[in-house]
Scaffold this motif. Structure first.
Motif, PDB file in Angstrom:
ATOM      1  N   THR A 167      37.113  50.618   2.816  1.00  8.06           N
ATOM      2  CA  THR A 167      35.709  50.840   3.157  1.00  8.06           C
ATOM      3  C   THR A 167      34.840  49.815   2.414  1.00  8.06           C
ATOM      4  N   ARG A 168      34.862  48.617   2.943  1.00  9.41           N
ATOM      5  CA  ARG A 168      34.083  47.513   2.386  1.00  9.41           C
ATOM      6  C   ARG A 168      33.611  46.633   3.533  1.00  9.41           C
ATOM      7  N   GLN A 169      32.576  45.860   3.287  1.00  7.73           N
ATOM      8  CA  GLN A 169      32.077  44.947   4.300  1.00  7.73           C
ATOM      9  C   GLN A 169      31.363  43.772   3.642  1.00  7.73           C
ATOM     10  N   GLN A 170      31.459  42.642   4.308  1.00  6.86           N
ATOM     11  CA  GLN A 170      30.699  41.465   3.939  1.00  6.86           C
ATOM     12  C   GLN A 170      29.884  41.035   5.158  1.00  6.86           C
ATOM     13  N   ILE A 171      28.618  40.719   4.930  1.00 10.02           N
ATOM     14  CA  ILE A 171      27.717  40.346   6.016  1.00 10.02           C
ATOM     15  C   ILE A 171      27.063  39.020   5.642  1.00 10.02           C
ATOM     16  N   LEU A 172      27.237  38.037   6.497  1.00  8.86           N
ATOM     17  CA  LEU A 172      26.674  36.712   6.277  1.00  8.86           C
ATOM     18  C   LEU A 172      25.680  36.428   7.397  1.00  8.86           C
ATOM     19  N   GLY A 173      24.449  36.109   7.032  1.00  7.45           N
ATOM     20  CA  GLY A 173      23.410  35.896   8.034  1.00  7.45           C
ATOM     21  C   GLY A 173      22.646  34.610   7.810  1.00  7.45           C
ATOM     22  N   GLY A 174      22.187  34.018   8.900  1.00  8.19           N
ATOM     23  CA  GLY A 174      21.324  32.847   8.841  1.00  8.19           C
ATOM     24  C   GLY A 174      20.168  33.024   9.802  1.00  8.19           C
ATOM     25  N   PHE A 175      18.980  32.538   9.442  1.00  7.24           N
ATOM     26  CA  PHE A 175      17.803  32.774  10.276  1.00  7.24           C
ATOM     27  C   PHE A 175      16.873  31.572  10.232  1.00  7.24           C
ATOM     28  N   VAL A 176      16.050  31.467  11.268  1.00  9.83           N
ATOM     29  CA  VAL A 176      14.982  30.476  11.340  1.00  9.83           C
ATOM     30  C   VAL A 176      13.814  31.112  12.075  1.00  9.83           C
ATOM     31  N   ASP A 177      12.602  30.862  11.595  1.00  9.01           N
ATOM     32  CA  ASP A 177      11.405  31.424  12.209  1.00  9.01           C
ATOM     33  C   ASP A 177      10.299  30.377  12.110  1.00  9.01           C
ATOM     34  N   ALA A 178       9.650  30.079  13.242  1.00  7.79           N
ATOM     35  CA  ALA A 178       8.673  28.997  13.290  1.00  7.79           C
ATOM     36  C   ALA A 178       7.376  29.473  13.916  1.00  7.79           C
ATOM     37  N   GLU A 179       6.270  28.882  13.460  1.00  9.12           N
ATOM     38  CA  GLU A 179       4.943  29.161  14.003  1.00  9.12           C
ATOM     39  C   GLU A 179       4.252  27.836  14.309  1.00  9.12           C
ATOM     40  N   PHE A 180       3.682  27.732  15.495  1.00  4.18           N
ATOM     41  CA  PHE A 180       3.014  26.505  15.925  1.00  4.18           C
ATOM     42  C   PHE A 180       1.639  26.859  16.477  1.00  4.18           C
ATOM     43  N   ARG A 181       0.622  26.087  16.051  1.00  3.89           N
ATOM     44  CA  ARG A 181      -0.748  26.327  16.490  1.00  3.89           C
ATOM     45  C   ARG A 181      -1.245  25.071  17.216  1.00  3.89           C
ATOM     46  N   PRO A 182      -1.083  25.002  18.555  1.00  5.00           N
ATOM     47  CA  PRO A 182      -1.530  23.812  19.283  1.00  5.00           C
ATOM     48  C   PRO A 182      -3.042  23.652  19.272  1.00  5.00           C
ATOM     49  N   VAL A 183      -3.776  24.771  19.323  1.00  6.14           N
ATOM     50  CA  VAL A 183      -5.224  24.782  19.160  1.00  6.14           C
ATOM     51  C   VAL A 183      -5.557  25.934  18.233  1.00  6.14           C
ATOM     52  N   SER A 184      -6.792  25.950  17.741  1.00  7.46           N
ATOM     53  CA  SER A 184      -7.120  26.930  16.713  1.00  7.46           C
ATOM     54  C   SER A 184      -7.046  28.360  17.214  1.00  7.46           C
ATOM     55  N   GLN A 185      -7.258  28.587  18.533  1.00  5.01           N
ATOM     56  CA  GLN A 185      -7.251  29.952  19.047  1.00  5.01           C
ATOM     57  C   GLN A 185      -5.875  30.454  19.441  1.00  5.01           C
ATOM     58  N   LEU A 186      -4.874  29.593  19.479  1.00 10.60           N
ATOM     59  CA  LEU A 186      -3.568  29.960  20.022  1.00 10.60           C
ATOM     60  C   LEU A 186      -2.488  29.801  18.964  1.00 10.60           C
ATOM     61  N   VAL A 187      -1.676  30.852  18.793  1.00 11.85           N
ATOM     62  CA  VAL A 187      -0.565  30.834  17.845  1.00 11.85           C
ATOM     63  C   VAL A 187       0.716  31.183  18.595  1.00 11.85           C
ATOM     64  N   LEU A 188       1.679  30.270  18.589  1.00 13.32           N
ATOM     65  CA  LEU A 188       2.975  30.490  19.219  1.00 13.32           C
ATOM     66  C   LEU A 188       4.025  30.605  18.116  1.00 13.32           C
ATOM     67  N   SER A 189       4.928  31.544  18.243  1.00 10.84           N
ATOM     68  CA  SER A 189       5.976  31.681  17.230  1.00 10.84           C
ATOM     69  C   SER A 189       7.258  32.179  17.868  1.00 10.84           C
ATOM     70  N   ALA A 190       8.360  31.844  17.237  1.00  8.67           N
ATOM     71  CA  ALA A 190       9.683  32.249  17.717  1.00  8.67           C
ATOM     72  C   ALA A 190      10.657  32.186  16.554  1.00  8.67           C
ATOM     73  N   GLY A 191      11.752  32.923  16.695  1.00  7.97           N
ATOM     74  CA  GLY A 191      12.768  32.922  15.653  1.00  7.97           C
ATOM     75  C   GLY A 191      14.065  33.507  16.160  1.00  7.97           C
ATOM     76  N   ALA A 192      15.102  33.357  15.364  1.00 10.32           N
ATOM     77  CA  ALA A 192      16.417  33.901  15.715  1.00 10.32           C
ATOM     78  C   ALA A 192      17.245  34.055  14.448  1.00 10.32           C
ATOM     79  N   ARG A 193      18.207  34.957  14.519  1.00  9.66           N
ATOM     80  CA  ARG A 193      19.102  35.202  13.393  1.00  9.66           C
ATOM     81  C   ARG A 193      20.506  35.442  13.918  1.00  9.66           C
ATOM     82  N   TYR A 194      21.492  34.969  13.144  1.00  8.62           N
ATOM     83  CA  TYR A 194      22.900  35.196  13.460  1.00  8.62           C
ATOM     84  C   TYR A 194      23.531  35.967  12.309  1.00  8.62           C
TER      85      TYR A 194
END
Length: 740
Positions: A447-474
């Motif tokens: 009864t043991r476990q090892q969990i290895l994870g990696g992630f990336v998360d990004a935010e981009f603001r093309p204009v001041s009123q708009l915020v786009l973001s996305a991310g993923a994890r494995y």
């Protein structure tokens, strides 16, 4: 408490209510013409303040009323390192303060970076310690239910489960992730966090709650949400330039209940340190007294002690805490064919003894103008022994002993490239459980476990009123195949958009995928619980959840009121729950899919004329377990269609205050079944709705000294959160608090 949609409401509405003419003057001053004031001009938002070395919001809210404020405490200012616009010493105009607040209020849980709260696409609640204390509750489960979207359920053997938006949990798992200062507190065996007395609400600064999937950053258990307990750091106690600070509080009341806490902090050169003690004891309410059988329930007692300490040297922070607890664990009178513990009945002699040790080291450093790095290592040790009544030999109770150990670490970096911000990193957990109640063929080492994870998360603001973001994890799971035959790795993506159409109108949309891997207990348990047996299942599939969410945030009536509407749709697959096999033996199985659709409406305002602020929210849920293997579609367990939250706060002059918290919870179904006396058929238990309220009133005696009276379940409502387990009755306590 306030969500991203209403996070700054108590402060901002108070400003608007009392100073509407000041707003008009400020707006006239800020633009050359009236037309310019009506049409917002596009501009880059104000820059974020430098991230603090603690990697959490920057300032704790004060507790109790303040003599320098004309309105009740605007707790929405918690964590914002700007001049208080309600303070008489603030040099900023009202308009400038409001715009700065909207631009610079930050949270850290939603993206593992300091992020403008206005740009967070998810529903994230910000609960300062003073508001959590105002509920008059002693456990996280009991207190957090008074805030929108959150549910508490107490049941057999004093177990407690917290859930969000109808996605409830059985008591050997959890679909919410609990963090303390960003590190996980979930139990390595059961996957749950213990929202009872064994997780004291001690040295709190604030709590951040994500309502929605968080697996793209946090992995398993961040299924329907994330709760991050943020504690005070040494600098939070040292005010007015002093090199030391302290506070203490003492509560007492009925059922021989007491609670004590003392905290001291100091600074010497580059070193800052804090030490804290917390104690709680109670005989508890006698929930299962039965005069017909001459039974008196004396098994609701609690005794908890915790000591903790923190040391910070520039970017390096060390902290540790040790908790010891002894809890009486009552069963219940009702017997149902399947429920939270298989079969539940009265078991007066159960006692649970728990010791927890947590420690961590964190390093946070700005490497260059564009790069910031953060790393942490942590450990958790838990020892849990339960003396259970033996159904076959009453004079010889069973005393199974379970031990858990977790070693973990995380490293991440924040890269800022103009309008693009990227957070990336990875984490590792190594869990080992020593529990004798495992399936045949398994050993304690399995009864043991090892969990290895990696992630990336990004935010981009093309204009001041708009915020786009996305991310993923494995996430990669390394568990012995003898334990989990259906083991799979997981990928959790998310994407979102935030559009600020006008200064008083914003739109948000978000998609996220989350998962919950079966816990070691669900995979491997083999436990006799009184007259019932519970079995694990190594062929379980991981639960997955796809969530779509959209919201609108609007300030009508010249910004004197804030209103938010949020709609969401959740599709959960491979739900894990207990299934009755035969007699009183049940096993964990994938029991099909579930669909939860709903919406939340929130509104709040401050009324300067009566020195008060009010919040109200309504949640509607259509939560259904879908048809599966010949079973028809049915309501999801513990998911009421209607839930209403209301809170009010007021100051009486400058020296007294009162707070009221109330909730209404509609009818919902328990997983248990009972025989219909008329038809002889089994029917699922339906729990009736209930209304309950709690309040706190207090006064400032002198500077730094506050006395208050707290009342819980004010109307002594009779209701059950789980079948057969009544909620505590009316209770009253008094508290003295001193701060220097």
């Amino acid at each position: 408490m306030h969500s991203t949609r209403i996070a700054w409401l108590p402060a901002l509405v108070g400003l608007m209510c009392g100073l509407a003419s000041g707003i008009g003057a400020a707006q006239t001053k800020s633009g050359p013409t009236a037309q310019a004031a009506d049409v917002p001009t596009a501009r880059k938002p104000l820059p974020l303040p430098p991230p603090s070395t603690s990697n959490v919001p920057q300032r704790a809210p004060f507790t109790g009323p303040s003599t320098s404020r004309p309105l009740p405490p605007p707790s929405g200012l918690a964590g914002v390192d700007i001049p208080d616009p309600l303070s008489a010493t603030s040099d900023s105009s009202l308009e400038e303060s409001v715009q700065q607040l909207l631009s610079e209020a930050v949270v850290s849980t939603a993206s593992k970076r300091s992020q403008r709260i206005a740009d967070v696409p998810m529903t994230i609640s910000w609960i300062p310690a003073e508001e959590l204390e105002g509920t008059g509750q002693f456990t996280l489960c009991e207190a957090i239910q008074y805030f929108p979207g959150m549910e508490c359920r107490r049941g057999s053997m004093r177990k407690a489960a917290v859930s969000a938006r109808g996605l409830g949990s059985n008591y050997l798992s959890n679909r919410l992730l609990l963090l303390k200062d960003g590190r996980p507190l979930t139990d390595p065996w059961t996957g749950q966090f213990y929202a009872d007395e064994t997780t004291p609400l001690s040295n709190l600064k604030q709590i951040e709650v994500i309502r929605g999937p968080g697996s793209s950053l946090y992995g398993s258990n961040a299924f329907s949400g994330v709760i991050n307990i943020i504690e005070r750091q040494p600098s939070d106690l040292m005010q007015d330039g002093r090199n030391w600070g302290a506070d203490a509080r003492l509560l007492a009341g009925q059922d021989r209940t007491w609670r004590a806490q003392a905290t001291a902090a100091g600074r010497g050169g580059p070193v800052e340190a804090l030490v804290n003690y917390y104690g709680f004891g109670s005989d508890g309410p006698q929930l299962f007294n039965d005069p017909r059988q001459n039974l008196v329930d004396t098994n609701e007692d609690s005794l908890v002690h915790q000591v903790s300490g923190k040391v910070q040297v520039k970017g390096l922070r060390l902290d540790a805490d040790f908790t010891t607890a002894e809890l009486g664990r009552p069963g219940g009178h009702q017997i149902s064919t399947v429920g939270n513990c298989g079969r539940c009945h009265y078991t007066p002699d159960d006692v649970e003894k728990v010791q927890n040790f947590n420690a961590s080291a964190q390093f946070d450093q700005q490497v260059s103008d564009n790069l910031r790095v953060f790393a942490q290592a942590y450990t958790l040790f838990k020892r849990r022994q339960v003396e259970m009544e033996n159904a076959f030999d009453e004079g010889n109770p069973q005393a199974p002993l379970g031990k858990r150990r977790r070693l973990g670490g995380e490293a991440r970096a924040l890269l800022s490239l103009g309008d693009l911000t990227v957070t990336f990193g990875g984490d590792y957990k190594n869990d080992l459980v020593n529990n004798p109640n495992v399936l045949p063929g398994l050993s304690l080492d399995d009864t043991r476990q090892q969990i290895l994870g990696g992630f990336v998360d990004a935010e981009f603001r093309p204009v001041s009123q708009l915020v786009l973001s996305a991310g993923a994890r494995y996430d990669k799971y390394m568990i012995p195949e003898t334990v989990w035959q259906a083991r799979t790795d997981q990928i959790s993506p998310r994407a979102s958009v935030v559009f600020h159409a006008r200064p008083d109108l914003s739109f948000r949309a978000n998609y996220g995928r989350a998962f919950r891997a079966p816990t070691l207990a669900e995979l491997a348990i083999n436990q006799q619980m009184y007259a019932a047996t519970l079995l694990g299942n190594g062929n379980l599939n991981a639960e997955t959840l796809d969530t779509f969410e959209a919201s609108i945030d609007f300030w009508p009536f010249d910004r004197t009121v804030r209103m938010t509407g949020t709609g969401f749709y959740n599709l959960a697959k491979n739900f894990i729950n207990q299934e009755l096999l035969f007699g009183s033996t049940s096993q964990f199985k994938n029991v099909g899919d579930a669909r939860v659709a709903g919406f939340e409406l929130e509104a709040a305002a401050q009324v300067a004329a009566i020195n008060s602020s009010f919040d109200v929210s309504y949640q509607f849920l259509n939560a259904r377990a879908l048809a599966f293997e010949g079973r028809p579609e049915r309501p999801l367990d513990y998911a009421p269609q209607h839930r209403v939250y209301a809170r009010g706060r007021t100051n009486f002059g400058k020296f007294a205050f009162a707070e009221l918290y109330a909730i209404y919870v509609g009818d919902r179904f328990d997983p248990g079944f009972l025989e219909n006396s008329d038809t002889g058929e089994l029917e699922q238990v339906k729990l009736p709705g209930y209304f309950t309220a709690t309040a706190r009133v207090g006064a400032n005696v002198t500077k730094g000294l506050t006395v208050s009276v707290l009342g819980s379940n004010l109307f002594n409502a009779k209701y059950e959160e789980s079948h057969g387990f009544p909620a505590p009755p009316l209770s009253v306590f008094s508290e003295v608090k001193f701060q220097y």
